[in-house]
Structure formats: C-alpha cells, structure tokens
Scaffold this motif. Structure first.
Motif, mmCIF file in Angstrom:
data_model
loop_
_atom_site.group_PDB
_atom_site.id
_atom_site.type_symbol
_atom_site.label_atom_id
_atom_site.label_comp_id
_atom_site.label_asym_id
_atom_site.label_seq_id
_atom_site.Cartn_x
_atom_site.Cartn_y
_atom_site.Cartn_z
ATOM 1 N N VAL A 154 28.757 -17.080 -16.202
ATOM 2 C CA VAL A 154 28.539 -18.024 -15.212
ATOM 3 C C VAL A 154 28.654 -17.046 -13.916
ATOM 4 O O VAL A 154 27.607 -17.054 -12.989
ATOM 5 N N CYS A 155 29.683 -16.407 -13.739
ATOM 6 C CA CYS A 155 29.843 -15.598 -12.475
ATOM 7 C C CYS A 155 28.788 -14.627 -12.401
ATOM 8 O O CYS A 155 27.956 -14.296 -11.341
ATOM 9 N N THR A 156 28.317 -13.797 -13.430
ATOM 10 C CA THR A 156 27.253 -12.839 -13.370
ATOM 11 C C THR A 156 25.962 -13.346 -13.008
ATOM 12 O O THR A 156 25.324 -12.929 -12.480
ATOM 13 N N ALA A 157 25.775 -14.521 -13.823
ATOM 14 C CA ALA A 157 24.440 -15.386 -13.604
ATOM 15 C C ALA A 157 24.209 -15.873 -12.136
ATOM 16 O O ALA A 157 23.090 -15.243 -11.577
ATOM 17 N N VAL A 158 25.381 -16.315 -11.552
ATOM 18 C CA VAL A 158 25.106 -16.714 -10.267
ATOM 19 C C VAL A 158 25.118 -15.331 -9.225
ATOM 20 O O VAL A 158 24.288 -15.468 -8.268
ATOM 21 N N LEU A 159 25.805 -14.350 -9.553
ATOM 22 C CA LEU A 159 25.486 -13.253 -8.815
ATOM 23 C C LEU A 159 24.291 -12.573 -8.742
ATOM 24 O O LEU A 159 23.640 -12.410 -7.654
ATOM 25 N N TYR A 160 23.794 -12.720 -9.850
ATOM 26 C CA TYR A 160 22.471 -12.144 -9.974
ATOM 27 C C TYR A 160 21.495 -13.069 -9.078
ATOM 28 O O TYR A 160 20.431 -12.504 -8.685
ATOM 29 N N VAL A 161 21.266 -14.333 -9.300
ATOM 30 C CA VAL A 161 20.564 -15.260 -8.661
ATOM 31 C C VAL A 161 20.737 -15.068 -6.921
ATOM 32 O O VAL A 161 19.720 -14.992 -6.502
ATOM 33 N N VAL A 162 21.974 -15.025 -6.588
ATOM 34 C CA VAL A 162 22.218 -14.783 -5.285
ATOM 35 C C VAL A 162 21.466 -13.651 -4.808
ATOM 36 O O VAL A 162 20.945 -13.222 -3.858
ATOM 37 N N MET A 163 22.164 -12.384 -5.528
ATOM 38 C CA MET A 163 21.579 -11.136 -5.247
ATOM 39 C C MET A 163 19.660 -11.252 -4.985
ATOM 40 O O MET A 163 19.253 -10.681 -4.103
ATOM 41 N N PHE A 164 19.246 -11.696 -6.022
ATOM 42 C CA PHE A 164 17.950 -11.734 -6.197
ATOM 43 C C PHE A 164 17.087 -12.392 -4.916
ATOM 44 O O PHE A 164 16.214 -12.033 -4.525
ATOM 45 N N ILE A 165 17.772 -13.672 -4.796
ATOM 46 C CA ILE A 165 17.643 -14.491 -3.461
ATOM 47 C C ILE A 165 17.449 -13.651 -2.137
ATOM 48 O O ILE A 165 16.614 -13.705 -1.311
ATOM 49 N N LEU A 166 18.536 -13.086 -1.992
ATOM 50 C CA LEU A 166 18.654 -12.403 -0.634
ATOM 51 C C LEU A 166 17.954 -11.063 -0.649
ATOM 52 O O LEU A 166 17.467 -10.743 0.429
ATOM 53 N N ILE A 167 17.373 -10.530 -1.892
ATOM 54 C CA ILE A 167 16.387 -9.591 -1.576
ATOM 55 C C ILE A 167 15.007 -10.063 -1.477
ATOM 56 O O ILE A 167 14.043 -9.591 -0.594
ATOM 57 N N LEU A 168 14.660 -11.173 -2.304
ATOM 58 C CA LEU A 168 13.435 -11.815 -2.316
ATOM 59 C C LEU A 168 13.033 -12.433 -0.943
ATOM 60 O O LEU A 168 11.900 -12.349 -0.291
ATOM 61 N N PHE A 169 13.933 -13.057 -0.264
ATOM 62 C CA PHE A 169 13.838 -13.590 1.038
ATOM 63 C C PHE A 169 14.573 -12.732 2.115
ATOM 64 O O PHE A 169 15.809 -13.518 2.491
ATOM 65 N N PRO A 170 14.224 -12.003 2.660
ATOM 66 C CA PRO A 170 15.005 -11.136 3.721
ATOM 67 C C PRO A 170 15.241 -11.694 4.814
ATOM 68 O O PRO A 170 16.369 -11.347 5.663
ATOM 69 N N GLU A 171 14.456 -12.788 5.157
ATOM 70 C CA GLU A 171 14.567 -13.400 6.460
ATOM 71 C C GLU A 171 15.326 -14.816 6.299
ATOM 72 O O GLU A 171 15.385 -15.800 7.000
ATOM 73 N N ILE A 172 15.981 -14.911 5.390
ATOM 74 C CA ILE A 172 16.922 -16.241 4.903
ATOM 75 C C ILE A 172 18.003 -16.293 6.001
ATOM 76 O O ILE A 172 18.420 -15.276 6.701
ATOM 77 N N PRO A 173 18.157 -17.496 6.588
ATOM 78 C CA PRO A 173 19.123 -17.812 7.825
ATOM 79 C C PRO A 173 20.370 -17.124 7.231
ATOM 80 O O PRO A 173 20.888 -17.309 6.075
ATOM 81 N N ILE A 174 21.010 -16.503 8.234
ATOM 82 C CA ILE A 174 22.490 -15.924 7.807
ATOM 83 C C ILE A 174 23.419 -16.850 7.282
ATOM 84 O O ILE A 174 24.251 -16.486 6.351
ATOM 85 N N ALA A 175 23.139 -17.951 8.020
ATOM 86 C CA ALA A 175 24.461 -18.938 7.422
ATOM 87 C C ALA A 175 24.082 -19.577 5.843
ATOM 88 O O ALA A 175 25.048 -19.527 5.087
ATOM 89 N N ALA A 176 22.846 -19.469 5.588
ATOM 90 C CA ALA A 176 22.716 -19.937 4.011
ATOM 91 C C ALA A 176 22.977 -18.562 3.285
ATOM 92 O O ALA A 176 23.714 -18.565 1.995
ATOM 93 N N ALA A 177 22.673 -17.455 3.781
ATOM 94 C CA ALA A 177 23.254 -16.197 2.876
ATOM 95 C C ALA A 177 24.769 -16.089 2.876
ATOM 96 O O ALA A 177 25.036 -15.967 1.553
ATOM 97 N N ASN A 178 25.471 -16.354 3.884
ATOM 98 C CA ASN A 178 26.789 -16.249 3.743
ATOM 99 C C ASN A 178 27.326 -17.456 2.903
ATOM 100 O O ASN A 178 28.375 -17.264 2.136
ATOM 101 N N SER A 179 26.749 -18.515 2.903
ATOM 102 C CA SER A 179 27.363 -19.510 2.025
ATOM 103 C C SER A 179 27.294 -19.137 0.509
ATOM 104 O O SER A 179 28.004 -19.411 -0.304
ATOM 105 N N MET A 180 25.968 -18.611 0.219
ATOM 106 C CA MET A 180 25.775 -18.146 -1.138
ATOM 107 C C MET A 180 26.798 -16.980 -1.572
ATOM 108 O O MET A 180 27.462 -16.882 -2.610
ATOM 109 N N ILE A 181 26.917 -16.159 -0.451
ATOM 110 C CA ILE A 181 27.917 -14.906 -1.040
ATOM 111 C C ILE A 181 29.122 -15.499 -1.030
ATOM 112 O O ILE A 181 30.047 -14.970 -2.031
#
Length: 192
Positions: free
Chosen positions: A139-166
């Motif tokens: 579960v930890c690995t899957a969530v980590l991959y999803v978050v990393m993928f999102i952060l790279i795919l959407f580089p303009e993501i709001p920093i608050a959203a990025a920090n929450s996922m991290i």
C-alpha cells in the motif's frame, strides 16, 4: 516444482524474461531523472511521467510473467525489490529539488529502506528471507508511486495539494516501517 527452479542454470536465471524486465527498469532510472530535472515544458514533464508509467507497467508484468510462466528465480526475488527501491529513491530525490516536503520523505525513505536492506542481509546469511512484501508495504509503495506520478505529470499542481499528498506518503511510510519492525523481530526470535 521447487526443484526445477533450484536446478535452473545461473545463465538461464539471469536471462529470464522477468529478470530482463528488472534490468530494463534499472536502465530507465537515469532517463527518468534526466528528463525530470532538465524539464522545461509541460511536454518534458509528461515524457518523464510516461517513462515512469512504462517502468510501473514493466514492474507489474515481470511478477505476473514470472508466476504464470514458472520463471520465478532467486535472482528475480532479489532484483525486483532492488529495481523498485532504486527507482523510488531516484524519483523521490529528484522531486525533493522542487518540493521541500520531499526532503523529510527522502530521509525517511533512506532510513526505512536501509533498515529493510540490513535486516534482509542479516537474515539471508542465516538462511531466511522475508516472504515478499507485506500488504502495508505494498500500500505504501502504491501510494508513493501514484503521488510521484501525479507530481511529475502535473508540475503546476498547487503547492498545498502537493504537500498534502507528500504528508500522506510520509505517514504511510512511517506506518509501514513501524509494522515491519515486529515482522523482523519475530524472524529474529525464530533464529535465536
């Protein structure tokens, strides 16, 4: 069936389809890092995300093929998690240049994976091996991959959203680390 796996010549173990996929995933790591760190356009980030996607699909397929085609090898059992951790570590480290909250995640990742690696080596010398990743590690690995993928795919993501996922990743990694400790303690008691 276990006898045929053990008698498989080393050359055949090295060149099984699943193991070749593991090598391929390791080869992709510098391309992911380079494409992300040198990205200047949205397309560059999307290419980095695409390479991660290819790596992820290959990760899924190598295990599936190994089990379905009876190509499970001791080398593959070691290679798969090594390819996973090298890929995750490289991506998390790359993301830490852009997202400050990734820095504690990098530190935690190194501590957790260092602990897992050291314990794995200790038990391997005693003839024991962790019987695959536990559900909480998956579960930890899957969530980590999803978050990393999102952060790279959407580089303009709001920093608050990025920090929450991290922060969610940090919490899950702490939980996973904490849940692995009793697993290794139980193994330790079995050999002592």
């Amino acid at each position: 069936m276990a006898d045929t796996k053990e008698k498989m010549p080393l050359v055949r173990q090295i060149f099984t389809i699943p193991n070749m996929m593991g090598y391929f995933r390791i080869i992709l790591i510098p391309f992911i890092v380079w494409r992300y760190l040198t990205a200047e356009t949205i397309v560059d980030y999307r290419v980095a995300a695409l390479i991660i996607g290819v790596s992820g699909i290959t990760d899924f397929l190598d295990g599936f093929i190994a089990r379905k085609l009876n190509m499970v090898t001791e080398l593959g059992k070691a290679l798969d998690p090594i390819a996973d951790k090298l890929t995750q570590g490289a991506i998390v480290l790359s993301l830490s240049f852009r997202f400050k909250w990734m820095i504690p995640l990098v530190v935690l990742f190194v501590i957790k994976e260092g602990f897992m690696g050291i314990m794995g080596i200790i038990f391997l010398k005693k003839g024991m091996m962790l019987d695959g990743a536990k559900w909480f590690g998956k579960v930890c690995t899957a969530v980590l991959y999803v978050v990393m993928f999102i952060l790279i795919l959407f580089p303009e993501i709001p920093i608050a959203a990025a920090n929450s996922m991290i922060i969610v990743c940090i919490a899950l990694m702490l939980l996973s680390f904490g849940m692995y400790i009793p697993v290794f303690y139980k193994m330790w008691k079995e050999v002592h």
